[in-house]
Design a protein around this motif. Structure first.
Motif, PDB file in Angstrom:
ATOM      1  N   ALA A  26      -5.318  -1.385   1.667  1.00  0.00           N
ATOM      2  CA  ALA A  26      -6.006  -0.189   2.172  1.00  0.00           C
ATOM      3  C   ALA A  26      -5.064   0.962   2.497  1.00  0.00           C
ATOM      4  O   ALA A  26      -5.434   2.134   2.363  1.00  0.00           O
ATOM      5  CB  ALA A  26      -6.826  -0.551   3.414  1.00  0.00           C
ATOM      6  N   LEU A  27      -3.837   0.662   2.897  1.00  0.00           N
ATOM      7  CA  LEU A  27      -2.920   1.745   3.267  1.00  0.00           C
ATOM      8  C   LEU A  27      -2.546   2.606   2.066  1.00  0.00           C
ATOM      9  O   LEU A  27      -2.073   3.739   2.229  1.00  0.00           O
ATOM     10  CB  LEU A  27      -1.667   1.181   3.928  1.00  0.00           C
ATOM     11  CG  LEU A  27      -1.897   0.515   5.299  1.00  0.00           C
ATOM     12  CD1 LEU A  27      -0.613  -0.099   5.828  1.00  0.00           C
ATOM     13  CD2 LEU A  27      -2.447   1.521   6.309  1.00  0.00           C
ATOM     14  N   ALA A  28      -2.761   2.099   0.858  1.00  0.00           N
ATOM     15  CA  ALA A  28      -2.501   2.917  -0.332  1.00  0.00           C
ATOM     16  C   ALA A  28      -3.396   4.146  -0.346  1.00  0.00           C
ATOM     17  O   ALA A  28      -2.996   5.215  -0.837  1.00  0.00           O
ATOM     18  CB  ALA A  28      -2.725   2.088  -1.604  1.00  0.00           C
ATOM     19  N   GLY A  60       0.797  -1.218   0.000  1.00  0.00           N
ATOM     20  CA  GLY A  60       0.000   0.000   0.000  1.00  0.00           C
ATOM     21  C   GLY A  60       0.827   1.265   0.000  1.00  0.00           C
ATOM     22  O   GLY A  60       0.719   2.105  -0.899  1.00  0.00           O
ATOM     23  N   ILE A  61       1.699   1.400   0.999  1.00  0.00           N
ATOM     24  CA  ILE A  61       2.514   2.615   1.117  1.00  0.00           C
ATOM     25  C   ILE A  61       3.565   2.655   0.008  1.00  0.00           C
ATOM     26  O   ILE A  61       3.701   3.646  -0.716  1.00  0.00           O
ATOM     27  CB  ILE A  61       3.181   2.685   2.506  1.00  0.00           C
ATOM     28  CG1 ILE A  61       2.128   2.643   3.617  1.00  0.00           C
ATOM     29  CG2 ILE A  61       4.053   3.934   2.618  1.00  0.00           C
ATOM     30  CD1 ILE A  61       2.700   2.479   5.014  1.00  0.00           C
ATOM     31  N   GLY A  62       4.316   1.546  -0.099  1.00  0.00           N
ATOM     32  CA  GLY A  62       5.356   1.504  -1.129  1.00  0.00           C
ATOM     33  C   GLY A  62       4.788   1.607  -2.533  1.00  0.00           C
ATOM     34  O   GLY A  62       5.371   2.257  -3.408  1.00  0.00           O
ATOM     35  N   GLY A  63       3.625   0.974  -2.759  1.00  0.00           N
ATOM     36  CA  GLY A  63       3.029   0.999  -4.092  1.00  0.00           C
ATOM     37  C   GLY A  63       2.632   2.395  -4.527  1.00  0.00           C
ATOM     38  O   GLY A  63       2.894   2.809  -5.669  1.00  0.00           O
ATOM     39  N   TRP A  64       1.970   3.150  -3.629  1.00  0.00           N
ATOM     40  CA  TRP A  64       1.568   4.503  -4.024  1.00  0.00           C
ATOM     41  C   TRP A  64       2.776   5.428  -4.135  1.00  0.00           C
ATOM     42  O   TRP A  64       2.839   6.290  -5.024  1.00  0.00           O
ATOM     43  CB  TRP A  64       0.536   5.085  -3.050  1.00  0.00           C
ATOM     44  CG  TRP A  64      -0.081   6.307  -3.663  1.00  0.00           C
ATOM     45  CD1 TRP A  64       0.291   7.608  -3.471  1.00  0.00           C
ATOM     46  CD2 TRP A  64      -1.130   6.326  -4.635  1.00  0.00           C
ATOM     47  NE1 TRP A  64      -0.476   8.437  -4.264  1.00  0.00           N
ATOM     48  CE2 TRP A  64      -1.357   7.676  -4.981  1.00  0.00           C
ATOM     49  CE3 TRP A  64      -1.907   5.334  -5.237  1.00  0.00           C
ATOM     50  CZ2 TRP A  64      -2.321   8.055  -5.911  1.00  0.00           C
ATOM     51  CZ3 TRP A  64      -2.874   5.708  -6.165  1.00  0.00           C
ATOM     52  CH2 TRP A  64      -3.067   7.054  -6.486  1.00  0.00           C
ATOM     53  N   ARG A  65       3.778   5.233  -3.264  1.00  0.00           N
ATOM     54  CA  ARG A  65       4.999   6.030  -3.384  1.00  0.00           C
ATOM     55  C   ARG A  65       5.696   5.768  -4.718  1.00  0.00           C
ATOM     56  O   ARG A  65       6.280   6.684  -5.320  1.00  0.00           O
ATOM     57  CB  ARG A  65       5.937   5.728  -2.217  1.00  0.00           C
ATOM     58  CG  ARG A  65       5.443   6.290  -0.900  1.00  0.00           C
ATOM     59  CD  ARG A  65       6.480   6.182   0.204  1.00  0.00           C
ATOM     60  NE  ARG A  65       6.029   6.901   1.395  1.00  0.00           N
ATOM     61  CZ  ARG A  65       6.762   7.129   2.470  1.00  0.00           C
ATOM     62  NH1 ARG A  65       8.015   6.685   2.513  1.00  0.00           N
ATOM     63  NH2 ARG A  65       6.277   7.807   3.497  1.00  0.00           N
ATOM     64  N   LEU A  66       5.646   4.539  -5.173  1.00  0.00           N
ATOM     65  CA  LEU A  66       6.247   4.217  -6.464  1.00  0.00           C
ATOM     66  C   LEU A  66       5.564   5.000  -7.575  1.00  0.00           C
ATOM     67  O   LEU A  66       6.233   5.575  -8.447  1.00  0.00           O
ATOM     68  CB  LEU A  66       6.148   2.711  -6.725  1.00  0.00           C
ATOM     69  CG  LEU A  66       6.587   2.240  -8.115  1.00  0.00           C
ATOM     70  CD1 LEU A  66       8.066   2.550  -8.345  1.00  0.00           C
ATOM     71  CD2 LEU A  66       6.325   0.743  -8.277  1.00  0.00           C
ATOM     72  N   LEU A  67       4.247   5.031  -7.565  1.00  0.00           N
ATOM     73  CA  LEU A  67       3.534   5.783  -8.602  1.00  0.00           C
ATOM     74  C   LEU A  67       3.918   7.263  -8.568  1.00  0.00           C
ATOM     75  O   LEU A  67       4.150   7.885  -9.617  1.00  0.00           O
ATOM     76  CB  LEU A  67       2.024   5.614  -8.411  1.00  0.00           C
ATOM     77  CG  LEU A  67       1.459   4.202  -8.624  1.00  0.00           C
ATOM     78  CD1 LEU A  67      -0.031   4.178  -8.316  1.00  0.00           C
ATOM     79  CD2 LEU A  67       1.714   3.715 -10.045  1.00  0.00           C
ATOM     80  N   ARG A  68       3.979   7.855  -7.387  1.00  0.00           N
ATOM     81  CA  ARG A  68       4.350   9.275  -7.286  1.00  0.00           C
ATOM     82  C   ARG A  68       5.791   9.496  -7.728  1.00  0.00           C
ATOM     83  O   ARG A  68       6.114  10.490  -8.390  1.00  0.00           O
ATOM     84  CB  ARG A  68       4.155   9.770  -5.845  1.00  0.00           C
ATOM     85  CG  ARG A  68       2.708  10.068  -5.517  1.00  0.00           C
ATOM     86  CD  ARG A  68       2.550  10.603  -4.094  1.00  0.00           C
ATOM     87  NE  ARG A  68       3.221  11.850  -3.824  1.00  0.00           N
ATOM     88  CZ  ARG A  68       2.721  13.066  -4.128  1.00  0.00           C
ATOM     89  NH1 ARG A  68       1.566  13.171  -4.765  1.00  0.00           N
ATOM     90  NH2 ARG A  68       3.403  14.149  -3.795  1.00  0.00           N
ATOM     91  N   GLN A  69       6.656   8.566  -7.380  1.00  0.00           N
ATOM     92  CA  GLN A  69       8.054   8.697  -7.767  1.00  0.00           C
ATOM     93  C   GLN A  69       8.207   8.675  -9.287  1.00  0.00           C
ATOM     94  O   GLN A  69       9.109   9.315  -9.843  1.00  0.00           O
ATOM     95  CB  GLN A  69       8.857   7.555  -7.130  1.00  0.00           C
ATOM     96  CG  GLN A  69      10.360   7.750  -7.143  1.00  0.00           C
ATOM     97  CD  GLN A  69      11.043   6.757  -6.221  1.00  0.00           C
ATOM     98  OE1 GLN A  69      10.630   6.546  -5.082  1.00  0.00           O
ATOM     99  NE2 GLN A  69      12.102   6.125  -6.718  1.00  0.00           N
TER     100      GLN A  69
END
Length: 696
Positions: A277-279, A252-261
């Motif tokens: 859900a944490l995404a 969740g956290i790493g996945g959304w950070r990847l998209l922003r990165q």
């Protein structure tokens, strides 16, 4: 390991296009390139169906030889041209809906079942996610999927001599998987950092190309991580709650950070189950940073474009984490935010919603996803009611029908499941690109004769029998033949016998043992001389599901009886490759879960395109699809009932199942005319293919 270790091998310059073809997983459903990979290395292709592995296994001498082969050159250039045409072609989305989804959809799921060569799935949830991506590619939908690259994935299965399931966890070597390191603009390997207690966890990013869509995968096996952290992405669905939370943070956290990165700003975020859900929290944080707002404003702004799909039928299926564990792991991530761990717990706390007193709040991940999403849906009409029942405690004083859970019935990616024979039939009936646009609700087979339809079914069944014999031989049938060597190796399986298939996860609520409720009655069906029946079974029990393992033992013991052996076979290590063979070849697909525990049950949808018929519990999708013309239903018209673990209907459902087999299914298959054709059976096949294939 450095990026250099994952640099592709050197190829003759003329054949460099093989890299592009091998790393596009379109070959998992578009079979035009099959002969290309078979020409490179027939044994590796036939045993793995992994084009990337084939390309990395073939010798340099063989490549040089093929470079000079005119037939291979022609085949290779044709596939390059076809791929170029596919990539640049207009799609349904580009022509009819261009720009409607803005910068696209971010799709999160814990597992993806795209191919047996990329073992990142355990069952139906992952297979649905894989089919979702393939269908999005065909339609041109701008979907970017996010998941995890597991070092082991789900377990591999073998059955011991006494019928005991054994689990093995072979290592997934990323260099042998059809994925590549995700590179940034400077050609560096993209990495993402997620804060953990006392340290940062570094995540490597990979890319799997699924036609027009990308599947981005994170793994924690970076040598700079602590040994325990390197194993976060070691296995799918670990039984350790702490490791499970770590995985959900990475996803969740790493996945959304990847998209922003990567500079991606998808207009919609779709969660396939609550693991992700944490995404949605991380997405709100990103919006908060971009707009210099507070968290509640960011939550309101992003919530409308968050979609949560749940497949869960029992409350125990939702992931729960203790407050103490959450506070430990989420504190570094939330540091400096205007959302602390206790406030986050409130968003998904069962205590907060129900008013129950609890010393330690627990976070329900599905409830957190619900409270962060503008829309939630179940996966069939019945499952909508199930979901409303599950969420009712969190909507006190709401009428159950007003609880905001909608439904969208699942479907399948038909080109992934059709046989060569059925593909030819459908091409004649509905055209070459029939699955690349929304179809009308039916596609009549008026141009296809009964003789052609029955020949299709005969060829499919013949191919299945050949496959089952090879598979049983690979299971070392000669070593443990029980009573009859030929029977154990599948040599008694018959090409003209009605073949019943059952393959899915072996767990109690799916009732894989319903036919064993009356073994004497089953024996009579199997022993019939004039109207024989043969059954093929496959499926895994979760390593901690002792009841599921016991059902496998019972079926193995039954199949080894002298009066049964050779008529009931169990295929070990059920995966997408096995599923594809079974759904193409069986005459009848059996599904008999306890009502209403089947959220949807897409396995039965996969036989439709191949002319197989369904004999299923009136539940999930079948409750919407069934009528007397297209197949058979157990307890048709069953109304929604409260979820319960009792087995009160098991015996009556078993009796109804046997009645249907004895009086309708088996007689219908063997009721042939002077030309040897079962006209009524073929009429059902036509109705099923016409009414249901396009719809599902």
């Amino acid at each position: 390991m450095t990026l250099a270790a994952y640099t592709p091998r050197s190829l003759p310059e003329f054949l460099n296009g093989l890299f592009r073809l091998a790393l596009d997983l379109r070959w998992t459903w578009h079979h035009g390139s099959d002969e290309l990979w078979r020409a490179l290395d027939e044994e590796t292709w036939d045993s793995t169906h992994n084009a990337w592995l084939v390309l990395n296994s073939v010798s340099g001498e063989r490549l040089e030889e093929l470079e000079q082969d005119p037939l291979f050159q022609q085949r290779y250039l044709e596939q390059l041209a076809a791929h170029h045409k596919f990539v640049n072609a207009n799609t349904w989305y580009s022509e009819d809906c261009a720009g409607d989804l803005g910068q696209g959809i971010a799709y999160f799921c814990m597992e993806y079942g795209i191919s047996e060569s990329l073992p990142l799935y355990s069952g139906g949830l992952g297979v649905l996610a894989g089919d979702y991506l393939k269908a999005a590619s065909d339609l041109g939908l701008p979907v970017t999927a996010v998941g995890l690259l597991f070092q082991q994935g789900y377990f591999r299965q073998a059955i011991s001599t006494d019928g005991e399931q054994m689990e093995f966890y072979p290592y997934n070597d990323p260099t042998m998987l059809p994925v590549s390191p995700l590179r940034d603009e400077d050609d560096q390997w993209v990495r993402v950092v997620v804060p953990f207690p006392g340290r940062n966890v570094r995540l490597r990013a990979w890319k799997a190309q699924v036609g027009r869509c990308e599947l981005l995968l994170l793994d924690s096996n970076d040598p700079r991580n602590e040994p325990g952290d390197r194993g976060i992405t070691s296995e799918l669905y670990t039984g350790d709650p702490e490791k499970r939370l770590q995985q959900e943070m990475v996803l969740g956290i790493g996945g959304w950070r990847l998209l922003r990165q990567l500079g991606r700003q998808p207009g919609l975020c779709h969660l396939n189950e609550g693991h992700c859900a944490l995404a949605l929290i991380e997405r709100a944080f990103g919006w908060q940073e971009d707009h210099q707002s507070d968290f509640q404003t960011a939550r309101t702004a992003t919530r409308a474009t968050n979609l949560f799909t749940t497949h869960t039928s029992v409350a125990a299926g939702f992931d729960h984490f203790s407050g103490s564990l959450l506070r430990l792991y989420l504190a570094p991530w939330l540091e400096g935010r205007d959302l602390n761990a206790d406030q986050l717990l409130e968003l998904g706390s069962e205590r907060a919603m129900t008013g129950a007193d609890s010393a330690d709040q627990r976070l329900n991940m599905a409830l957190l996803a619900l409270n962060m999403s503008g829309r939630i849906n179940g996966v069939s009409r019945i499952h909508q009611k199930v979901s409303q029942t599950l969420f009712q405690p969190f909507f006190r004083r709401w009428p159950i029908e007003d609880i905001p859970a909608d439904f969208v019935t699942n479907g399948v990616h038909t080109p992934s499941w059709d046989s060569p024979e059925s593909d030819a039939i459908w091409t004649r009936a509905c055209g070459q690109d029939r699955w690349c646009r929304p179809l009308p609700m039916s596609c009549p087979m008026t141009a296809i004769t009964d003789e052609e339809l029955w020949e299709m079914r005969r060829l499919q069944r013949n191919r299945l029998i050949g496959y089952l014999r090879r598979r049983l031989s690979s299971q070392h049938c000669e070593q443990n033949p029980a009573n009859n060597h030929a029977a154990a190796c599948g040599l008694l399986l018959d090409h003209e016998t009605l073949t019943l298939g059952f393959a899915r996860r072996f767990t109690e609520y799916k009732r894989p043992d319903l036919l064993l409720k009356d073994q004497e009655r089953l024996l009579r069906l199997l022993a019939s001389r004039d109207r024989p029946l043969q059954i093929v079974l496959a499926g895994k029990a979760h390593p901690y599901d002792h009841r599921g393992k016991e059902i496998i033992r019972r079926w193995k013991a039954f199949s080894r009886r002298p009066d049964v052996e050779g008529k009931v076979v169990f295929i070990e290590d059920y995966d997408l490759g096995v599923a594809n063979q079974l759904i193409q070849g069986v005459d009848v697909w059996l599904n008999c879960p306890r009502h209403p525990w089947e959220a949807c049950g897409t396995s039965g949808m996969k036989v439709l395109v191949n002319g197989g018929l369904n004999l299923s519990q009136y539940d999930g999708w079948w409750a919407e699809a069934w009528n007397a013309d297209v197949g058979w239903a157990i307890r048709p018209g069953a109304t929604f009932e409260e979820l319960r673990s009792t087995s009160e209907h098991d015996l009556s459902d078993a009796r109804e199942l046997f009645d249907l087999l004895e009086h309708e299914v088996i007689p219908g298959f063997y009721d042939v005319d002077e030309q040897g054709l079962p006209r009524k059976w073929l009429q059902q096949i036509r109705a099923s293919m016409d009414q249901l294939t396009a719809a599902y």
